[in-house]
Design an enzyme around this catalytic site. Structure first.
Site, PDB file in Angstrom:
ATOM      1  CG  HIS A   8      44.675  45.799  35.230  1.00  0.00           C
ATOM      2  ND1 HIS A   8      45.649  46.142  36.199  1.00  0.00           N
ATOM      3  CD2 HIS A   8      43.408  45.417  35.666  1.00  0.00           C
ATOM      4  CE1 HIS A   8      45.143  45.772  37.355  1.00  0.00           C
ATOM      5  NE2 HIS A   8      43.727  45.467  37.284  1.00  0.00           N
TER       6      HIS A   8
ATOM      7  CG  ASP B 162      37.936  43.209  39.672  1.00  0.00           C
ATOM      8  OD1 ASP B 162      36.973  43.310  39.439  1.00  0.00           O
ATOM      9  OD2 ASP B 162      38.477  44.456  40.336  1.00  0.00           O
ATOM     10  CG  ASP B 163      42.394  41.541  36.602  1.00  0.00           C
ATOM     11  OD1 ASP B 163      41.676  42.656  37.066  1.00  0.00           O
ATOM     12  OD2 ASP B 163      43.336  40.994  37.485  1.00  0.00           O
TER      13      ASP B 163
ATOM     14  CG  HIS C   3      41.559  39.310  40.025  1.00  0.00           C
ATOM     15  ND1 HIS C   3      40.715  38.789  41.740  1.00  0.00           N
ATOM     16  CD2 HIS C   3      41.941  40.677  39.986  1.00  0.00           C
ATOM     17  CE1 HIS C   3      41.536  40.388  41.802  1.00  0.00           C
ATOM     18  NE2 HIS C   3      41.951  40.953  41.186  1.00  0.00           N
TER      19      HIS C   3
END
Length: 494
Positions: free
Chosen positions: A293, A239-240, A383
Site C-alpha cells: 500500500h 479495499d485494503d 473498505h
C-alpha cells in the site's frame, strides 16, 4: 542285267484282324469299326476338344490381358497442370510428367547475396510440385502417380540468401495513454518495440540496411466509464483487505446474494489466506491493491515494478489466484506509472462513489453516500481492511436492500465491463474529494500526488496495522496521518 529279287515283307495282322472285324456276326460292319478303332476315334475327339479349349483360353487370356493393359497403362485420363488441361496415361508419374515436359518451365531458385543479386544460378530451393493442393516430397515424385482429374501445380523454387550476420537495433514503441476522466483505465494494446536490421553477407561481403523488419506497436491506454445500456447495475468494491472484517462482509454478501470486487493487499493476503480463498470460492472478483500500500508515484521504476509484482505474487501464494487487475493505493497512478508497468497490468480500477468510510463518519453517512451517488455503472469504494471497518459492516445490509429497492443489480467490475461492451463512455470528468492520510484511497484524477504526507502516512499506517494485529487495539492517528486541510490541498493541486 539281271534284276535282283525284291523281298517285300507283307504286313499281316493274322487272325486277330479278321476276328476283330468279323466277330459277333460282323456287328461292327466294315474293317476298322471294331472296339479298338472306336476308342481311337474318341481319343481324337478329345484331343480336338482340348486344343479348342486351349485356343479359347488363349483368346480369353489375350482379351483379359489386353483389357488389363488398357486399364492400367494405355488408358488416357484428364488432368490439369498449372491451370492447363491435358491427358496422360493412367500410370503417369509426376517424375515422368516433369521430364516429358521440361518441368513446365519451372526451375530451382538462385543463390543470392544480401542485396538480392544472384551469386549462383539454380543453387536455391528446388521446384515445388503439388497434387490437389498437397505438396509432394522430392523423394516421392518418381513413385507418385497422378489421379484422374488431378490438379497439378509446378512452381519454381525460392531464392536462397547467402549466409549472413544480422545486427538488430531496437525501434522504441510509442504510446497513447489517455486516462483522464475514467473510473477504469484499460490497457487496449500492449506496447512492443520494433526491430531495425542490418545484414552483412559472408560470401559477398556486402553491407545492407534491411530497414524495419518488425514494426513497433504503441501502448494504448484508454479511460472507461461503463454504462451498460438497458441496465441498472452497480459494483461494490472493498479495499485494503483481507482482514478480520472480511468474514462478516462476506457473510452479508452471501446472505443477500450479492457479488462484489475485493482489492487485496499482498501482505494481508498472506495474513488472511482463508478469507481470500473464500472470496474466490463464493464467486467474487479478487484483484490487487499492491503489496504494501505505498504511494506509487513516489517510487522509482524498479521499486514500482517490484511492488506490483510482489502484490500479485503474494496473492497467488495465498490463494492460487492469478490476475493482472490493479487498484493503485489512493488512486495515484498516472501516465508515468503506466509507461513503466504496462507489461504487468491490464487495468487500473478507480471508482465513481467514495463513501469516505476511512473517516469513520458513521454507518448512516456511508449508506447515504452510496445512495446519493448511485447510478448505472457506478463503482462504489468501501473498505474491508486497513483499520476499523465495523461501520462498513453495519452499513452494508441497508445499502444492498435500498439499492435493490431502486432496481439495482450488483455486479463485479469484470462483469460490469463485459456488460458495457461498446457502451463505455470514454469521456467526462469524475469528481471525488481528494483527502489524504492513513487508510484513504481517495485521490483526484489528474492532480499531483500528495507524496510527502501520503508516504509518511502509509508507513505509519502499516505500523499501526502491525500493532493492531498484535495487541487487538489499533493506535490513534498521529498528526502526520490525519487528512490534509484545505490550504494543504490547494498547494498540492496547483
Amino acid at each position: 542285267m539281271t534284276k535282283e529279287p525284291q523281298y517285300i515283307e507283307e504286313l499281316s495282322f493274322g487272325d486277330s484282324v479278321r476276328r476283330a472285324g468279323k466277330t459277333r456276326g460282323n456287328e461292327y460292319g466294315e474293317y476298322g469299326a471294331g472296339p479298338d478303332n472306336g476308342r481311337r476315334g474318341r481319343g481324337r475327339h478329345r484331343l480336338i476338344a482340348f486344343v479348342a479349349i486351349l485356343v479359347i483360353l488363349a483368346l480369353a487370356g489375350g482379351s483379359v490381358g489386353g483389357w488389363w493393359m488398357w486399364d492400367r497403362h494405355w488408358r488416357q485420363i484428364p488432368i490439369t497442370v498449372n491451370g492447363t488441361s491435358m491427358k496422360v496415361s493412367v500410370d503417369m508419374t509426376l517424375g515422368r510428367l516433369l521430364r516429358d515436359n521440361g518441368d513446365f518451365d519451372a526451375h530451382p531458385g538462385n543463390l543470392v547475396d544480401v542485396a538480392g543479386d544472384m551469386i549462383e544460378k539454380h543453387a536455391g530451393k528446388p521446384i515445388v510440385v503439388s497434387i490437389n493442393g498437397a505438396a509432394v516430397r522430392r523423394d516421392a515424385i518418381d513413385s507418385t502417380t497422378i489421379p484422374q482429374d488431378g490438379m497439378v501445380m509446378v512452381t519454381s523454387g525460392e531464392d536462397v540468401t547467402e549466409d549472413h550476420t544480422v545486427r538488430k537495433e531496437t525501434v522504441p514503441h510509442g504510446e497513447s495513454i489517455n486516462i483522464a476522466g475514467g473510473s477504469i483505465q484499460i490497457l487496449k494494446q500492449a506496447g512492443k518495440d520494433g526491430v531495425h536490421e542490418y545484414w552483412v553477407g559472408k560470401r559477398s561481403g556486402k553491407h545492407v540496411d534491411k530497414g524495419v523488419t518488425v514494426e513497433p506497436q504503441d501502448t494504448i491506454v484508454v479511460p472507461l466509464n461503463p454504462r451498460p445500456e438497458g441496465k441498472k447495475v452497480i459494483a461494490l468494491t472493498f479495499d485494503d483487505g483481507p482482514s478480520k472484517y472480511s468474514g462478516p462482509i462476506l457473510d452479508i454478501l452471501k446472505e443477500k446474494g450479492v457479488k462484489a470486487t475485493f482489492f487485496d493487499v499482498g501482505e494481508e493476503c498472506l495474513s488472511f489466506p482463508d478469507a481470500e480463498k473464500r472470496m474466490l470460492e463464493e464467486g467474487h472478483q479478487v484483484a490487487s491493491h499492491s503489496n504494501t500500500h505505498p504511494d506509487m508515484p513516489t517510487l522509482s521504476r524498479d521499486a514500482l515494478r517490484a511492488e506490483i509484482i510482489a502484490g500479485f505474487s503474494n496473492m497467488k501464494k495465498a490463494s492460487g489466484h492469478v490476475t493482472k487487475v490493479l487498484r493503485a493505493p489512493y488512486g495515484a497512478f498516472g501516465k508515468k506509472q503506466w509507461q513503466e508497468t504496462s507489461d504487468l497490468i491490464d487495468m487500473n480500477v478507480l471508482w465513481d462513489i467514495d463513501t469516505l468510510d476511512w473517516k469513520r463518519p458513521g454507518a448512516k453517512a456511508i449508506h447515504d453516500a452510496v445512495m446519493t451517488g448511485a447510478h448505472n455503472g457506478a463503482i462504489v469504494l468501501m473498505h474491508d481492511g486497513g483499520g476499523d471497518r465495523s461501520q462498513d459492516v453495519e452499513a452494508l445490509p441497508g445499502i444492498i436492500d435500498d439499492l435493490k429497492k431502486q432496481g439495482y443489480e450488483f455486479v463485479t467490475v469484470e462483469q460490469l465491463i463485459k456488460m458495457a461492451g461498446d457502451a463505455g463512455d470514454t469521456g467526462g470528468t469524475r469528481v471525488t474529494e481528494p483527502p489524504a492520510g492513513a487508510g484513504t484511497c481517495s485521490y483526484l484524477i489528474g492532480g499531483k500526488p500528495p507524496s510527502v504526507s501520503l508516504t509518511r502516512a502509509s508507513s505509519r499506517q502499516r505500523e499501526r496495522k502491525v500493532v493492531g494485529r498484535m495487541t487487538g487495539v489499533e493506535p490513534a492517528l498521529t498528526d502526520a496521518e490525519k487528512p490534509l486541510n484545505t490550504s494543504d490541498l490547494a498547494a498540492l493541486f496547483t
